[in-house]
Design a protein around this motif. Structure first.
Motif, PDB file in Angstrom:
ATOM      1  N   ALA A 157       0.828  -1.208   0.000  1.00 12.97           N
ATOM      2  CA  ALA A 157       0.000   0.000   0.000  1.00 12.97           C
ATOM      3  C   ALA A 157       0.862   1.258   0.000  1.00 12.97           C
ATOM      4  O   ALA A 157       0.578   2.217  -0.731  1.00 12.97           O
ATOM      5  N   LEU A 158       1.915   1.272   0.810  1.00 13.99           N
ATOM      6  CA  LEU A 158       2.771   2.455   0.869  1.00 13.99           C
ATOM      7  C   LEU A 158       3.411   2.756  -0.481  1.00 13.99           C
ATOM      8  O   LEU A 158       3.629   3.929  -0.828  1.00 13.99           O
ATOM      9  N   LEU A 159       3.696   1.733  -1.256  1.00 18.97           N
ATOM     10  CA  LEU A 159       4.270   1.928  -2.584  1.00 18.97           C
ATOM     11  C   LEU A 159       3.224   2.302  -3.624  1.00 18.97           C
ATOM     12  O   LEU A 159       3.549   2.458  -4.803  1.00 18.97           O
ATOM     13  N   GLY A 160       1.972   2.426  -3.207  1.00 16.66           N
ATOM     14  CA  GLY A 160       0.948   2.934  -4.098  1.00 16.66           C
ATOM     15  C   GLY A 160       0.112   1.897  -4.810  1.00 16.66           C
ATOM     16  O   GLY A 160      -0.688   2.230  -5.682  1.00 16.66           O
ATOM     17  N   GLY A 199      10.005  -4.280  -4.817  1.00 16.26           N
ATOM     18  CA  GLY A 199      10.777  -3.487  -5.764  1.00 16.26           C
ATOM     19  C   GLY A 199      11.000  -4.208  -7.081  1.00 16.26           C
ATOM     20  O   GLY A 199      10.752  -3.651  -8.161  1.00 16.26           O
ATOM     21  N   PHE A 200      11.450  -5.442  -7.000  1.00 18.67           N
ATOM     22  CA  PHE A 200      11.676  -6.218  -8.231  1.00 18.67           C
ATOM     23  C   PHE A 200      10.384  -6.377  -9.026  1.00 18.67           C
ATOM     24  O   PHE A 200      10.366  -6.225 -10.253  1.00 18.67           O
ATOM     25  N   ALA A 201       9.291  -6.700  -8.339  1.00 14.91           N
ATOM     26  CA  ALA A 201       8.037  -6.975  -9.022  1.00 14.91           C
ATOM     27  C   ALA A 201       7.478  -5.742  -9.730  1.00 14.91           C
ATOM     28  O   ALA A 201       6.749  -5.876 -10.718  1.00 14.91           O
ATOM     29  N   SER A 202       7.822  -4.558  -9.253  1.00 14.70           N
ATOM     30  CA  SER A 202       7.321  -3.329  -9.863  1.00 14.70           C
ATOM     31  C   SER A 202       8.366  -2.638 -10.736  1.00 14.70           C
ATOM     32  O   SER A 202       8.164  -1.500 -11.163  1.00 14.70           O
ATOM     33  N   GLU A 254      -3.330   5.284  -1.427  1.00 18.10           N
ATOM     34  CA  GLU A 254      -3.426   6.590  -2.080  1.00 18.10           C
ATOM     35  C   GLU A 254      -2.461   7.614  -1.485  1.00 18.10           C
ATOM     36  O   GLU A 254      -2.383   8.754  -1.966  1.00 18.10           O
ATOM     37  N   LEU A 255      -1.708   7.233  -0.449  1.00 17.38           N
ATOM     38  CA  LEU A 255      -0.789   8.181   0.189  1.00 17.38           C
ATOM     39  C   LEU A 255       0.257   8.698  -0.781  1.00 17.38           C
ATOM     40  O   LEU A 255       0.513   9.906  -0.854  1.00 17.38           O
TER      41      LEU A 255
END
Length: 397
Positions: free
Chosen positions: A62-65, A249-252, A385-386
């Motif tokens: 969630a923090l990564l959007g 990180g890798f997955a995105s 959404e942060l």
């Protein structure tokens, strides 16, 4: 402009009598976060959607959007992404802890979810031995870091095992394992594997650590996330000691920066993380720096250690980054992923405090960064959404 997203895992908590009614955030020495909060915007974000377990996997996604309700498949698949495992679409990926139980019976108790924070140089040979002796066409063991490993079940997503609920071991420290053993018993193959592993770990010629059982949990199909840069327009990196964050990180499609000497504990390489962040920001615009220490201290039930972990986060992560970038145009997001209250020794679903500091942010005027002060500010019911809200506030999107 550079954007720094700083995460103190599990930093939030509840008031404690032993701290005079303060939370560990309030008791910690945090002049840098306090100043960012006073001169920026504070608030609370609900990082764990209703009905989902309050794990670091859900909350950091969630923090990564990325909305966990849409993209989350399990903890295991995220960590598999960190290891770059080649998986079939129907494979079931389990997070595998090496744990210490009183005994692997219906009246047993989970003594330690981490086997005494077993060192990687000890755990890796054990998992390799498990693979050598117990691995087969269905199950493959993959060593990870410290107590955190993986078990891949070939085509397991097509079986009833995909629906088993096994408690995360850190949720049941000093609690009975009865309900989990009943769940394991519904899968004959997994049940056999559990006890074969117990017998192997009992062999003192193989294992002299505190680990006396494996604990598969957090299973799911392989993870697929949208590309971070295409989604948010940021060329970013993640910096963390744990495979969970690296996997996100890798997955995105983000850069994953490895830092020597990081442990995920109180004694991690703080300076290495700061240097890695600054080096990356020379040519890029976003970095997500994650510190595991406060969470581990929360699981350990030590208020003193958690206060120290939060104080070190401020002094050895936030402070040097602020000093190094004082002449640069920067924006800051500082938060935690979830609460890990000392009383509970595990995660809770409380909304997490955050501070935004940069262009477009009104000064809150609060006297410090804390759960209570954050509650006086902005409320975000959807934690994923942060990041988008911050980017809009900073004029970066």
């Amino acid at each position: 402009m550079k954007l720094l997203y700083l995460i103190a895992d599990g930093m939030g908590g509840w008031p404690l009598d032993e701290l005079g009614g303060q939370t560990t955030m309030e008791a910690a020495v945090t002049p840098n976060m306090d100043e960012l909060a006073a001169t920026g915007t504070v608030g609370l974000a609900q990082t764990v959607p209703e009905g989902m377990a309050p794990g670091s996997d859900v909350a950091n996604m969630a923090l990564l959007g990325f909305d966990p309700a849409t993209y989350h498949t399990g903890r295991g698949p995220i960590e598999a992404a960190a290891q770059g495992l080649e998986l079939g679409p129907d494979d079931l990926v389990w997070r595998l802890n090496l744990v210490t139980v009183s005994k692997l019976t219906i009246d047993g108790v989970m003594r330690d979810y981490s086997s005494g924070h077993i060192a990687s140089e000890i755990s890796r040979p054990l998992v390799e031995k498990l693979q050598e002796k117990l691995g087969n066409e269905t199950y493959t063991f993959y060593p990870g870091i410290q107590y955190r490993h993986l078990l891949v079940q070939k085509d397991g997503a097509l079986t009833d095992d995909a629906g088993l609920f096994i408690n995360p071991p850190h949720d049941i420290t000093d609690k009975p394992i009865k309900l989990d053993l009943r769940a394991f018993s519904r899968s004959p193959n997994l049940w056999d594997l559990l006890f074969e592993a117990r017998d192997l770990l009992a062999d003192r010629s193989v294992n002299r650590s505190a680990a006396n059982s494996i604990w598969p949990w957090g299973q799911g199909r392989p993870l697929n996330l949208p590309n971070f840069k295409e989604t948010f327009g940021l060329d970013g990196a993640v910096i963390s000691a744990v495979d969970l964050i690296k996997g996100l990180g890798f997955a995105s499609g983000m850069t994953v920066v490895d830092v020597p000497g990081v442990t995920g504990l109180l004694d991690t390489n703080y300076e290495g993380k700061v240097d890695a962040a600054l080096n990356f920001l020379k040519d890029h615009d976003f970095v997500f720096v994650h510190l595991e220490g406060p969470d581990e201290c929360g699981h350990g039930g030590s208020a003193r250690d958690k206060v120290e972990a939060i104080s070190r986060f401020d002094a050895r992560i936030v402070a040097p980054l602020r000093e190094a970038l004082k002449d640069e145009e920067t924006a800051w997001i500082v938060t935690c992923d979830h609460f890990t209250p000392i009383k509970e020794k595990t995660h809770t679903t409380d909304p997490v405090p955050f501070v935004l500091n940069g262009p477009g942010c009104a000064s809150s005027g609060v006297d410090g960064f804390s759960e209570k002060n954050a509650a006086s500010g902005l409320k975000l019911e959807k934690g994923h959404e942060l990041l988008a809200h911050a980017l809009k506030t900073f004029g970066m999107k």
